[in-house]
Design a protein around this motif. Structure first.
Motif, PDB file in Angstrom:
ATOM      1  N   LEU A 374       0.836  -1.193   0.000  1.00 24.63           N
ATOM      2  CA  LEU A 374       0.000   0.000   0.000  1.00 24.63           C
ATOM      3  C   LEU A 374       0.872   1.244   0.000  1.00 24.63           C
ATOM      4  CD1 LEU A 374      -2.752  -1.058   2.562  1.00 24.63           C
ATOM      5  CD2 LEU A 374      -2.801  -1.203   0.071  1.00 24.63           C
ATOM      6  N   GLY A 375       0.461   2.235  -0.795  1.00 24.54           N
ATOM      7  CA  GLY A 375       1.226   3.469  -0.888  1.00 24.54           C
ATOM      8  C   GLY A 375       0.778   4.505   0.114  1.00 24.54           C
ATOM      9  N   VAL A 376       1.517   5.603   0.163  1.00 29.28           N
ATOM     10  CA  VAL A 376       1.150   6.718   1.033  1.00 29.28           C
ATOM     11  C   VAL A 376      -0.048   7.443   0.426  1.00 29.28           C
ATOM     12  CG1 VAL A 376       3.578   6.937   1.688  1.00 29.28           C
ATOM     13  CG2 VAL A 376       2.624   8.457  -0.063  1.00 29.28           C
ATOM     14  N   THR A 377      -0.682   8.272   1.218  1.00 21.67           N
ATOM     15  CA  THR A 377      -1.833   9.058   0.768  1.00 21.67           C
ATOM     16  C   THR A 377      -1.651  10.510   1.191  1.00 21.67           C
ATOM     17  OG1 THR A 377      -3.044   8.495   2.795  1.00 21.67           O
ATOM     18  CG2 THR A 377      -3.412   7.079   0.876  1.00 21.67           C
ATOM     19  N   GLU A 378      -2.547  11.360   0.712  1.00 18.66           N
ATOM     20  CA  GLU A 378      -2.611  12.777   1.112  1.00 18.66           C
ATOM     21  C   GLU A 378      -1.262  13.486   0.935  1.00 18.66           C
ATOM     22  OE1 GLU A 378      -4.075  12.672   5.089  1.00 18.66           O
ATOM     23  OE2 GLU A 378      -6.058  11.948   4.516  1.00 18.66           O
ATOM     24  N   VAL A 379      -0.671  13.279  -0.253  1.00 16.34           N
ATOM     25  CA  VAL A 379       0.585  13.970  -0.557  1.00 16.34           C
ATOM     26  C   VAL A 379       0.295  15.453  -0.770  1.00 16.34           C
ATOM     27  CG1 VAL A 379       2.535  14.110  -2.126  1.00 16.34           C
ATOM     28  CG2 VAL A 379       1.520  11.891  -1.607  1.00 16.34           C
ATOM     29  N   SER A 380       1.087  16.320  -0.159  1.00 18.84           N
ATOM     30  CA  SER A 380       0.890  17.762  -0.316  1.00 18.84           C
ATOM     31  C   SER A 380       2.241  18.460  -0.394  1.00 18.84           C
ATOM     32  CB  SER A 380       0.079  18.335   0.857  1.00 18.84           C
ATOM     33  OG  SER A 380       0.801  18.229   2.072  1.00 18.84           O
TER      34      SER A 380
END
Length: 562
Positions: A374-380
């Motif tokens: 699973l990858g990371v989320t909510e990249v900003s």
């Protein structure tokens, strides 16, 4: 083909080299220079290329047109609803090596000198290699009926033209198709499908369906003639069978957004070995059914009032992330219960050993493997450097729920979401590796915004998770559009296409779908939003604003009656 040594950046052709390809039916129209290494030639798509012009000291002849999809015809559709003014349109023609330009006219007949006096109206000249001409509103100097496309070179213009009829949209209905010396057609935009597809089976007998299939129609239905409903084995409508309505039989009229299934309809495809697992609703137009990938579809659930049988699975996977050991089983279930038998796979407690076990189950061969990472989320990211093409600031993300397999994170900037020409970004410590638990990186001061190929600017930020097996795929990585805050208004983004198809039949109002795509190598990083306006010229947004969409969305639906 001739091999030229590295360092020799030219080639002198033999005198009287014939302009032939390996197939006499296909003339040579292009020159390509391909680099070669031990692996072979580079792809033609990435090779340098130019149109090949054959200087023959005479004007070109008219190009022979064929009725071939996407080329070989002249097509024009007026998109301006005002009488006496035309706009929009696409002219598609075949390139030949004696041609340098295409010259486009509006005229009364099939020749630029038609009429008494002649009234041919020149509307544009485009170089060979550009097979379309987009018009701003053009005021007609007379009642025109045809679009004429001539071919031209330095020695003159062809004596005859390829032509297509058109109608002024503000005066008569949209363009009709006419068969002339050259076959012509009208090309419209993609046909939008239905949405919110819903079905509940009301027949409790297994393998038999009953009930109502319902859907929400698309916003624009003027081109739709009917709806068709299918059941099929898979998402590609394989072995699809058309369902019949109690009242309307096989075709559902526009405005009737449901199908009442005949009582006792069997849930079967046209091949008995392949059961019906999917439900589709297609829109139908004069051109036929829309492509299956555009049709609305849902899983088909057969309400049979009993628990399911076991399904033969290709594999069962389970990844242990805690300290408990044991065996895992995959069970089929519905609201009426669980299957009596299971397909299963063995696994090992990761706290004891990292090995996996392969076992042959009673019903299918199964293999215990690691599940997808699973990858990371909510990249900003917020750029704090005011200079264009220079990045500064903090990239942040939320980690996946399970991080036991992750060894590090890396952040790349790339041309697109597929990480094309991706380049590693470094933190202020000069390192590109971010430890697990540190879910951000302060970019190195003055990081240049560029990919591995200067011709393709960095438009995206991607955060990858790594394991002992390597980096996850780009499709699974966390990503966000990269915005370069340069303290100035953006320049125009070069588009490959911009199309609008008016579906509002009323004069002085419009409605339909605006769609656009970007030219190769387009720099999007200075853009946050695309704003759409009506205007009287391409140089000034002097009309009403139609709306705006965030970058990443390449279409806007304009309400009917606008």
């Amino acid at each position: 083909q001739l091999n030229v040594p590295v360092g020799t950046n030219q080639m002198i052709l033999h005198d009287r080299t014939w302009r032939n390809t390996t197939n006499a039916d296909y003339p040579a129209n292009w020159l390509l220079v391909l680099a070669s290494n031990s692996a072979g030639l580079q792809n033609a798509s990435s090779a340098a290329k130019i149109p090949l012009y054959d200087e023959s000291l005479s004007e070109p002849s008219l190009i022979e047109f064929e009725q071939v999809s996407m080329f070989g015809f002249v097509d024009f559709e007026d998109t301006d609803q005002r009488y006496g003014i035309v706009a929009g349109g696409t002219f598609e023609v075949v390139d030949l090596a004696f041609v340098t330009d295409y010259v486009v006219f509006l005229a009364k007949g099939d020749d630029v000198n038609s009429g008494d006096p002649p009234t041919g109206q020149h509307i544009g000249t485009i170089p060979r290699g550009t097979n379309e001409l987009h018009l701003s509103p053009v005021e007609l100097i007379d009642t025109m009926a045809r679009v004429l496309v001539y071919v031209e070179n330095a020695n003159g213009r062809s004596a005859t033209s390829a032509s297509a009829m058109f109608m002024d949209w503000g005066w008569l209905p949209p363009t009709e198709t006419e068969t002339m010396t050259t076959t012509t057609s009208t090309t419209l935009g993609p046909l939008l499908g239905v949405r919110d597809l819903f079905f509940t089976d009301t027949n409790e007998e297994a393998e038999v369906l009953g009930g109502v299939v319902s859907w929400t129609p698309p916003d624009f239905t003027s081109r739709i003639t009917a709806y068709w409903v299918f059941i099929a084995f898979d998402e590609q409508n394989t072995y699809g069978v058309k369902l019949l309505d109690v009242e309307f039989e096989s075709s559902i009229p526009v405005g009737v957004n449901q199908l009442n299934i005949h009582e006792g309809t069997e849930r079967q495809t046209n091949t008995s070995e392949y059961p019906a697992n999917w439900l589709f609703v297609f829109v139908h137009s004069s051109a036929g059914l829309q492509p299956v990938e555009d049709a609305a579809k849902i899983w088909l659930y057969d309400e049979s009032s009993h628990e399911p049988s076991v399904i033969g699975l290709g594999n069962v996977t389970f990844t242990d992330t805690d300290e408990d050991g044991g065996e895992v089983a995959g069970l089929d279930e519905n609201p009426h219960g669980r299957s009596a038998k299971a397909v299963f796979a063995m696994y090992q407690d990761l706290g004891w050993t990292s090995s996996t076990v392969t076992q042959t189950a009673t019903f299918t061969s199964t293999t215990s493997t690691s599940g997808p990472l699973l990858g990371v989320t909510e990249v900003s990211y917020f750029d704090t450097h005011s200079q264009a093409y220079v990045l500064e600031g903090v990239v942040r993300w939320s980690p996946p729920a399970q991080t036991s397999r992750i060894t590090e994170y890396t952040v790349l900037m790339a041309f697109d979401e597929q990480n094309s020409y991706g380049t590693l970004l470094k933190g202020k410590d000069g390192k590109s590796s971010i430890p697990v638990g540190v879910n951000q990186v302060q970019l190195y001061d003055g990081s240049p915004r560029q990919t591995a190929d200067p011709a393709f600017p960095a438009n995206w930020l991607l955060v990858f998770a790594h394991t002992s097996s390597g980096r996850q795929t780009a499709s699974d990585a966390g990503k966000t559009p990269l915005y370069d805050d340069s303290a100035s208004a953006p320049s125009m983004v070069e588009l490959r296409s911009l199309a609008f198809f008016d579906e509002d039949p009323a004069a002085e109002t419009i409605g339909g779908l605006v769609q656009w795509s970007f030219a190769a190598g387009a720099d999007l990083a200075f853009t946050r939003v695309f704003a759409l306006y009506l205007a009287t010229s391409p140089d000034e947004a002097d009309g009403p604003r139609l709306g705006s969409v965030a970058r990443g969305t390449n279409e806007l639906a304009v309400d009917l009656g606008t």
